[in-house]
Design an enzyme around this catalytic site. Sequence first.
Site, short mmCIF file in Angstrom:
data_model
loop_
_atom_site.label_atom_id
_atom_site.label_comp_id
_atom_site.label_asym_id
_atom_site.label_seq_id
_atom_site.Cartn_x
_atom_site.Cartn_y
_atom_site.Cartn_z
N THR A 166 63.22 40.83 25.50
CA THR A 166 64.23 41.86 25.24
C THR A 166 63.72 43.28 25.44
OG1 THR A 166 63.65 42.02 22.91
CG2 THR A 166 65.36 40.41 23.51
N HIS B 156 65.32 64.13 28.07
CA HIS B 156 65.44 64.62 26.70
C HIS B 156 64.22 64.34 25.83
CE1 HIS B 156 70.14 64.69 26.80
NE2 HIS B 156 69.59 65.28 27.84
N CYS C 73 59.13 42.40 27.71
CA CYS C 73 59.10 41.08 27.10
C CYS C 73 60.51 40.51 27.30
CB CYS C 73 58.69 41.16 25.63
SG CYS C 73 59.69 42.23 24.58
N ASP D 272 54.60 40.18 27.96
CA ASP D 272 54.21 38.95 27.29
C ASP D 272 54.73 37.79 28.15
OD1 ASP D 272 56.94 38.60 26.76
OD2 ASP D 272 56.71 38.55 24.58
N HIS E 268 64.78 70.49 23.54
CA HIS E 268 64.07 69.23 23.73
C HIS E 268 62.61 69.37 23.31
CE1 HIS E 268 67.60 67.63 25.56
NE2 HIS E 268 67.53 68.46 26.60
#
Length: 149
Positions: free
Chosen positions: A67, A98, A65, A8, A134
């Site tokens: 964060t 994982h 973005c 963004d 996993h």
Amino acid sequence: MKIAIACDHGAVDYKLDLISMLVEQGHEVIDCGCDGEASVDYPDYAYQCAKLVQQGEVEKGIVMCGTGIGMSICANKVKGIRCGLCFDTTMARLTREHNDANMLAVGQRTTGIEVVKDIVNTFLTTPFSDGERHIKRIEKIAAIEEMEE
């Protein structure tokens, strides 16, 4: 490797830096936008990138973005997407080993560009550790997706 990338307005600079790095490394990159610093709605771009991964058009997706939080939340709403929000290379390695993550989220406001480059390289080069525990957990995630339809 064919990689989709999206951002963004809060991470345009990082997107451009990462595209240059990835192309220099020989990857094919599909740029899902955005292209400027004018405010946009991150779900539009995260969704477009995640759909390319879901449909097998690309092997991996990278979203960013300010964060990385909003982009990761949106990407993870797309069936079959496992997007890990990573702040360091250990997280990038573990989300591949994982969780068999097929998308990576990072934040321009939270993580320096050189660390992000290391995160991306770790994410792209770490194989899934296909141990039984996993695989069982990833199958449970897929089963939850099916229940929610």
